[in-house]
Design a protein around this motif. Structure first.
Motif, mmCIF file in Angstrom:
data_model
loop_
_atom_site.group_PDB
_atom_site.id
_atom_site.type_symbol
_atom_site.label_atom_id
_atom_site.label_comp_id
_atom_site.label_asym_id
_atom_site.label_seq_id
_atom_site.Cartn_x
_atom_site.Cartn_y
_atom_site.Cartn_z
ATOM 1 N N LEU A 19 -13.697 16.139 -14.956
ATOM 2 C CA LEU A 19 -14.352 15.375 -16.035
ATOM 3 C C LEU A 19 -14.646 14.095 -15.458
ATOM 4 O O LEU A 19 -13.916 13.180 -15.355
ATOM 5 C CB LEU A 19 -13.606 15.319 -17.311
ATOM 6 C CG LEU A 19 -14.320 15.008 -18.605
ATOM 7 C CD1 LEU A 19 -15.457 15.576 -18.984
ATOM 8 C CD2 LEU A 19 -13.342 14.958 -19.548
ATOM 9 N N TRP A 20 -15.933 13.471 -15.615
ATOM 10 C CA TRP A 20 -16.506 12.276 -15.241
ATOM 11 C C TRP A 20 -16.889 11.722 -16.498
ATOM 12 O O TRP A 20 -17.668 12.350 -17.301
ATOM 13 C CB TRP A 20 -17.412 12.134 -14.041
ATOM 14 C CG TRP A 20 -16.688 12.456 -12.845
ATOM 15 C CD1 TRP A 20 -15.517 13.190 -12.447
ATOM 16 C CD2 TRP A 20 -17.320 12.456 -11.377
ATOM 17 N NE1 TRP A 20 -15.280 13.135 -11.135
ATOM 18 C CE2 TRP A 20 -16.440 12.730 -10.631
ATOM 19 C CE3 TRP A 20 -18.606 11.651 -11.123
ATOM 20 C CZ2 TRP A 20 -16.880 12.639 -9.097
ATOM 21 C CZ3 TRP A 20 -18.748 11.465 -9.777
ATOM 22 C CH2 TRP A 20 -17.772 12.044 -8.867
ATOM 23 N N THR A 31 -10.413 12.948 -15.207
ATOM 24 C CA THR A 31 -9.819 14.219 -15.309
ATOM 25 C C THR A 31 -8.271 14.235 -15.578
ATOM 26 O O THR A 31 -7.741 15.113 -16.456
ATOM 27 C CB THR A 31 -10.228 15.049 -14.011
ATOM 28 O OG1 THR A 31 -11.363 14.963 -13.638
ATOM 29 C CG2 THR A 31 -9.701 16.538 -14.031
ATOM 30 N N ALA A 32 -7.567 13.468 -14.899
ATOM 31 C CA ALA A 32 -6.141 13.165 -14.798
ATOM 32 C C ALA A 32 -5.761 12.491 -16.491
ATOM 33 O O ALA A 32 -4.437 12.717 -16.802
ATOM 34 C CB ALA A 32 -5.638 12.331 -13.810
ATOM 35 N N PHE A 33 -6.524 11.817 -17.056
ATOM 36 C CA PHE A 33 -6.324 11.309 -18.369
ATOM 37 C C PHE A 33 -6.579 12.482 -19.584
ATOM 38 O O PHE A 33 -6.138 12.072 -20.740
ATOM 39 C CB PHE A 33 -7.082 10.123 -18.358
ATOM 40 C CG PHE A 33 -6.962 9.197 -19.684
ATOM 41 C CD1 PHE A 33 -5.650 8.610 -19.898
ATOM 42 C CD2 PHE A 33 -7.980 9.121 -20.632
ATOM 43 C CE1 PHE A 33 -5.529 7.852 -21.035
ATOM 44 C CE2 PHE A 33 -7.605 8.289 -21.792
ATOM 45 C CZ PHE A 33 -6.488 7.761 -21.869
ATOM 46 N N VAL A 43 -12.566 14.976 -27.521
ATOM 47 C CA VAL A 43 -13.426 13.860 -27.647
ATOM 48 C C VAL A 43 -13.852 13.461 -26.194
ATOM 49 O O VAL A 43 -15.217 13.136 -26.045
ATOM 50 C CB VAL A 43 -12.697 12.642 -28.185
ATOM 51 C CG1 VAL A 43 -13.404 11.316 -28.206
ATOM 52 C CG2 VAL A 43 -12.370 12.857 -29.766
ATOM 53 N N LEU A 44 -13.034 13.647 -25.441
ATOM 54 C CA LEU A 44 -13.491 13.124 -24.026
ATOM 55 C C LEU A 44 -14.518 14.397 -23.532
ATOM 56 O O LEU A 44 -15.429 14.083 -22.788
ATOM 57 C CB LEU A 44 -12.233 13.155 -23.261
ATOM 58 C CG LEU A 44 -11.336 11.894 -23.290
ATOM 59 C CD1 LEU A 44 -10.027 11.963 -22.219
ATOM 60 C CD2 LEU A 44 -11.928 10.603 -23.217
ATOM 61 N N ILE A 45 -14.001 15.817 -23.626
ATOM 62 C CA ILE A 45 -14.755 16.604 -23.136
ATOM 63 C C ILE A 45 -16.181 16.451 -23.953
ATOM 64 O O ILE A 45 -17.290 16.696 -23.196
ATOM 65 C CB ILE A 45 -14.231 17.897 -23.630
ATOM 66 C CG1 ILE A 45 -13.000 17.947 -22.471
ATOM 67 C CG2 ILE A 45 -15.257 19.189 -22.991
ATOM 68 C CD1 ILE A 45 -12.045 19.156 -22.838
ATOM 69 N N ASP A 46 -16.502 16.206 -25.145
ATOM 70 C CA ASP A 46 -17.774 16.170 -25.762
ATOM 71 C C ASP A 46 -18.533 15.107 -25.351
ATOM 72 O O ASP A 46 -19.859 15.196 -25.173
ATOM 73 C CB ASP A 46 -17.551 15.888 -27.401
ATOM 74 C CG ASP A 46 -17.053 17.374 -28.023
ATOM 75 O OD1 ASP A 46 -16.994 18.428 -27.233
ATOM 76 O OD2 ASP A 46 -16.665 16.985 -29.358
#
Length: 123
Positions: A19-20, A31-33, A43-46
């Motif tokens: 994930l960037w 990704t590690a977060f 939320v991050l993935i969205d």
């Protein structure tokens, strides 16, 4: 000199395992977060694989959160490239284009209010 990434290159990194995100024209590999994010991974993935500057600013992240970004920095976004529309996929692989939500979050409070009114006036 930092590495330049096009919007298209960033848009390919949109899964929980890769994930960037772009914030203020900087590219971060978060990704590690994902597991550590206080607001949850969803939320991050969205917002991942795209320019998330607006949502990042809207939430009002603390200076500590901004300092934490330094650890995940991988380069700059090439502003000459064209932004790419990224569609996130939920756990079942379906597109997130339709509104989501659980109707119980409306029904349960409504039942509580109706129960209170019934108790107050008919008991």
């Amino acid at each position: 000199m930092s590495k330049l990434y096009t919007f298209e290159e960033v848009s390919k990194h949109k899964t929980r395992e890769d994930l960037w995100m772009i914030i203020d024209n900087k590219v971060y590999d978060i990704t590690a977060f994902v597991d550590e994010h206080p607001g949850g991974e969803e939320v991050l993935i969205d917002e991942g694989a795209r320019d998330a500057t607006g949502p990042f600013e809207d939430v009002g992240h603390s200076p500590d959160a901004r300092e934490l970004l330094v650890k995940y920095y991988v380069g700059e976004v090439d502003l000459a490239s064209a932004p790419v529309k990224v569609t996130s996929a939920n756990a079942s692989g379906a597109s997130n284009d339709q509104p989501q939500g659980n109707p119980l979050r409306i029904i349960i409070p409504l039942l509580i209010v109706l129960g209170y009114i019934y108790y107050r006036f008919y008991s």
